[in-house]
Each structure stands twice: as structure tokens, then as C-alpha cells.
Motif scaffolding. Structure first.
Motif, PDB file in Angstrom:
ATOM      1  N   PRO A   4       0.834  -1.207   0.000  1.00 47.81           N
ATOM      2  CA  PRO A   4       0.000   0.000   0.000  1.00 47.81           C
ATOM      3  C   PRO A   4       0.869   1.257   0.000  1.00 47.81           C
ATOM      4  O   PRO A   4       1.972   1.260   0.541  1.00 47.81           O
ATOM      5  CB  PRO A   4      -0.792  -0.095   1.300  1.00 47.81           C
ATOM      6  N   ALA A   5       0.349   2.287  -0.594  1.00 43.65           N
ATOM      7  CA  ALA A   5       1.065   3.566  -0.635  1.00 43.65           C
ATOM      8  C   ALA A   5       1.157   4.160   0.770  1.00 43.65           C
ATOM      9  O   ALA A   5       0.241   4.034   1.579  1.00 43.65           O
ATOM     10  CB  ALA A   5       0.354   4.527  -1.560  1.00 43.65           C
ATOM     11  N   ILE A   6       2.264   4.803   1.040  1.00 38.77           N
ATOM     12  CA  ILE A   6       2.454   5.496   2.310  1.00 38.77           C
ATOM     13  C   ILE A   6       2.043   6.949   2.105  1.00 38.77           C
ATOM     14  O   ILE A   6       2.427   7.583   1.128  1.00 38.77           O
ATOM     15  CB  ILE A   6       3.915   5.399   2.779  1.00 38.77           C
ATOM     16  N   GLN A   7       1.258   7.456   3.039  1.00 36.11           N
ATOM     17  CA  GLN A   7       0.762   8.825   2.947  1.00 36.11           C
ATOM     18  C   GLN A   7       1.211   9.610   4.175  1.00 36.11           C
ATOM     19  O   GLN A   7       1.087   9.138   5.305  1.00 36.11           O
ATOM     20  CB  GLN A   7      -0.764   8.818   2.852  1.00 36.11           C
ATOM     21  N   HIS A   8       1.713  10.795   3.951  1.00 28.27           N
ATOM     22  CA  HIS A   8       2.118  11.700   5.031  1.00 28.27           C
ATOM     23  C   HIS A   8       0.887  12.503   5.455  1.00 28.27           C
ATOM     24  O   HIS A   8       0.237  13.137   4.629  1.00 28.27           O
ATOM     25  CB  HIS A   8       3.228  12.632   4.536  1.00 28.27           C
ATOM     26  N   VAL A   9       0.561  12.472   6.749  1.00 28.38           N
ATOM     27  CA  VAL A   9      -0.615  13.176   7.260  1.00 28.38           C
ATOM     28  C   VAL A   9      -0.253  13.972   8.516  1.00 28.38           C
ATOM     29  O   VAL A   9       0.794  13.747   9.128  1.00 28.38           O
ATOM     30  CB  VAL A   9      -1.776  12.202   7.586  1.00 28.38           C
ATOM     31  N   TYR A  10      -1.150  14.866   8.868  1.00 29.67           N
ATOM     32  CA  TYR A  10      -1.020  15.658  10.093  1.00 29.67           C
ATOM     33  C   TYR A  10      -2.152  15.265  11.038  1.00 29.67           C
ATOM     34  O   TYR A  10      -3.313  15.199  10.635  1.00 29.67           O
ATOM     35  CB  TYR A  10      -1.077  17.153   9.785  1.00 29.67           C
ATOM     36  N   VAL A  11      -1.794  14.987  12.268  1.00 29.75           N
ATOM     37  CA  VAL A  11      -2.756  14.543  13.274  1.00 29.75           C
ATOM     38  C   VAL A  11      -2.964  15.677  14.276  1.00 29.75           C
ATOM     39  O   VAL A  11      -1.996  16.250  14.797  1.00 29.75           O
ATOM     40  CB  VAL A  11      -2.246  13.284  14.002  1.00 29.75           C
ATOM     41  N   LEU A  12      -4.211  16.006  14.523  1.00 32.43           N
ATOM     42  CA  LEU A  12      -4.582  16.998  15.527  1.00 32.43           C
ATOM     43  C   LEU A  12      -5.231  16.255  16.689  1.00 32.43           C
ATOM     44  O   LEU A  12      -6.276  15.634  16.535  1.00 32.43           O
ATOM     45  CB  LEU A  12      -5.564  18.016  14.943  1.00 32.43           C
ATOM     46  N   LYS A  13      -4.579  16.292  17.838  1.00 29.06           N
ATOM     47  CA  LYS A  13      -5.122  15.729  19.079  1.00 29.06           C
ATOM     48  C   LYS A  13      -5.529  16.935  19.915  1.00 29.06           C
ATOM     49  O   LYS A  13      -4.696  17.789  20.227  1.00 29.06           O
ATOM     50  CB  LYS A  13      -4.061  14.889  19.778  1.00 29.06           C
ATOM     51  N   ILE A  14      -6.813  17.007  20.293  1.00 25.57           N
ATOM     52  CA  ILE A  14      -7.345  18.244  20.853  1.00 25.57           C
ATOM     53  C   ILE A  14      -8.418  17.933  21.893  1.00 25.57           C
ATOM     54  O   ILE A  14      -9.105  16.916  21.792  1.00 25.57           O
ATOM     55  CB  ILE A  14      -7.888  19.124  19.700  1.00 25.57           C
TER      56      ILE A  14
END
Length: 76
Positions: A4-14
Motif C-alpha cells: 500500500p502507498a504510504i501517505q504523510h498526514v497531520y494529526v490533531l489531538k485536541i
């Protein structure tokens, strides 16, 4: 079999102070920042007490309203 393709993401924990964390995942850092302002009902207008994401975090801590963290990671 292909990996599977690797995707760079941003995680917001709030969260609001004393509450459970909510977690959101975004493709863009700017979208995570926007959601942080929206979550705390800040409308990014000249009437808000803060104007950027670093000021928001400091202000929330100062008045004990809540907390958030934005970090990046790779997912498959």
C-alpha cells in the motif's frame, strides 16, 4: 502483490480541559491549524485574542481552556 502507498498526514489531538481527546487527521498542516481554531470557536478574525497557532496554544494554556497537539506521521 504491491505494498500500500504510504501517505504523510497531520494529526490533531485536541480537547477542552478536563475532557477526553478528539483526534482528527488531515492532509495539510494548514487544515489542522484551521480545525484547532474552529474547535475552540475562534473565527480567525481581528476580534480573537490570538492570531496564529502558536499564540492559540499559549492562550489556551494560560486560561486553562484546553489543549492541542499537531504532529505529522506516515500511514499506509
Amino acid at each position: 502483490m504491491s505494498l500500500p502507498a504510504i501517505q504523510h498526514v497531520y494529526v490533531l489531538k485536541i480537547r477542552y480541559s478536563g475532557e477526553e481527546d478528539d483526534v482528527y487527521v488531515f492532509n495539510l498542516y494548514e487544515d489542522a491549524c484551521y480545525k484547532a481554531f474552529e474547535y475552540f470557536e475562534m473565527h480567525m478574525s481581528s476580534n480573537d485574542p490570538v492570531q496564529d497557532i502558536d499564540e492559540l496554544q499559549d492562550w489556551l494554556f494560560k486560561i486553562d481552556k484546553g489543549y492541542f497537539q499537531i504532529f505529522s506521521t506516515n500511514i499506509q
